[in-house]
Motif scaffolding. Structure first.
Motif, PDB file in Angstrom:
ATOM      1  N   MET A  11       0.839  -1.205   0.000  1.00 46.62           N
ATOM      2  CA  MET A  11       0.000   0.000   0.000  1.00 46.62           C
ATOM      3  C   MET A  11       0.872   1.252   0.000  1.00 46.62           C
ATOM      4  O   MET A  11       0.606   2.204  -0.734  1.00 46.62           O
ATOM      5  N   LEU A  12       1.898   1.244   0.836  1.00 50.68           N
ATOM      6  CA  LEU A  12       2.794   2.395   0.895  1.00 50.68           C
ATOM      7  C   LEU A  12       3.562   2.563  -0.405  1.00 50.68           C
ATOM      8  O   LEU A  12       3.747   3.684  -0.886  1.00 50.68           O
ATOM      9  N   ALA A  13       3.999   1.459  -0.977  1.00 50.82           N
ATOM     10  CA  ALA A  13       4.718   1.524  -2.251  1.00 50.82           C
ATOM     11  C   ALA A  13       3.842   2.161  -3.327  1.00 50.82           C
ATOM     12  O   ALA A  13       4.315   2.994  -4.109  1.00 50.82           O
ATOM     13  N   MET A  14       2.560   1.812  -3.357  1.00 50.72           N
ATOM     14  CA  MET A  14       1.642   2.383  -4.348  1.00 50.72           C
ATOM     15  C   MET A  14       1.550   3.899  -4.198  1.00 50.72           C
ATOM     16  O   MET A  14       1.461   4.618  -5.185  1.00 50.72           O
ATOM     17  N   LEU A  15       1.586   4.381  -2.973  1.00 54.93           N
ATOM     18  CA  LEU A  15       1.522   5.822  -2.728  1.00 54.93           C
ATOM     19  C   LEU A  15       2.819   6.530  -3.103  1.00 54.93           C
ATOM     20  O   LEU A  15       2.811   7.567  -3.750  1.00 54.93           O
ATOM     21  N   PHE A  16       3.933   5.965  -2.661  1.00 59.73           N
ATOM     22  CA  PHE A  16       5.209   6.663  -2.776  1.00 59.73           C
ATOM     23  C   PHE A  16       5.925   6.457  -4.110  1.00 59.73           C
ATOM     24  O   PHE A  16       6.743   7.287  -4.490  1.00 59.73           O
ATOM     25  N   GLN A  17       5.641   5.381  -4.821  1.00 60.71           N
ATOM     26  CA  GLN A  17       6.386   5.111  -6.059  1.00 60.71           C
ATOM     27  C   GLN A  17       6.084   6.117  -7.164  1.00 60.71           C
ATOM     28  O   GLN A  17       6.816   6.183  -8.153  1.00 60.71           O
ATOM     29  N   GLN A  18       5.064   6.927  -6.990  1.00 62.53           N
ATOM     30  CA  GLN A  18       4.769   7.966  -7.983  1.00 62.53           C
ATOM     31  C   GLN A  18       5.757   9.127  -7.912  1.00 62.53           C
ATOM     32  O   GLN A  18       5.766   9.993  -8.776  1.00 62.53           O
TER      33      GLN A  18
END
Length: 70
Positions: A11-18
């Motif tokens: 979930m965090l990766a989805m937010l921050f990878q942008q």
């Protein structure tokens, strides 16, 4: 900080990878609601921090983002 119990590293990766420079997100075992998100450099991390500070990860959980103590 202030992550809900159901939050995952994905979930965090989805937010921050942008954001440019994203490396990884990892939850801290045994420390509920806390995770580390790594970026290539401080400037890139600051951009993500500024954009996602107080992001409502759930209706009742606003993310609190701080730099790790060095």
């Amino acid at each position: 900080e202030n992550l809900p119990p159901q939050c995952t590293a994905m979930m965090l990766a989805m937010l921050f990878q942008q954001y440019a420079g994203y490396v990884e997100a990892r939850l801290v075992p045994g420390k509920a609601g806390i995770a580390f998100v790594e970026f290539d450099d401080t400037f890139q991390a600051q951009q993500a921090k500024d954009s996602l500070q107080n992001f409502k990860i759930t209706p009742t959980h606003l993310m609190k983002i701080n730099f790790a103590k060095q």
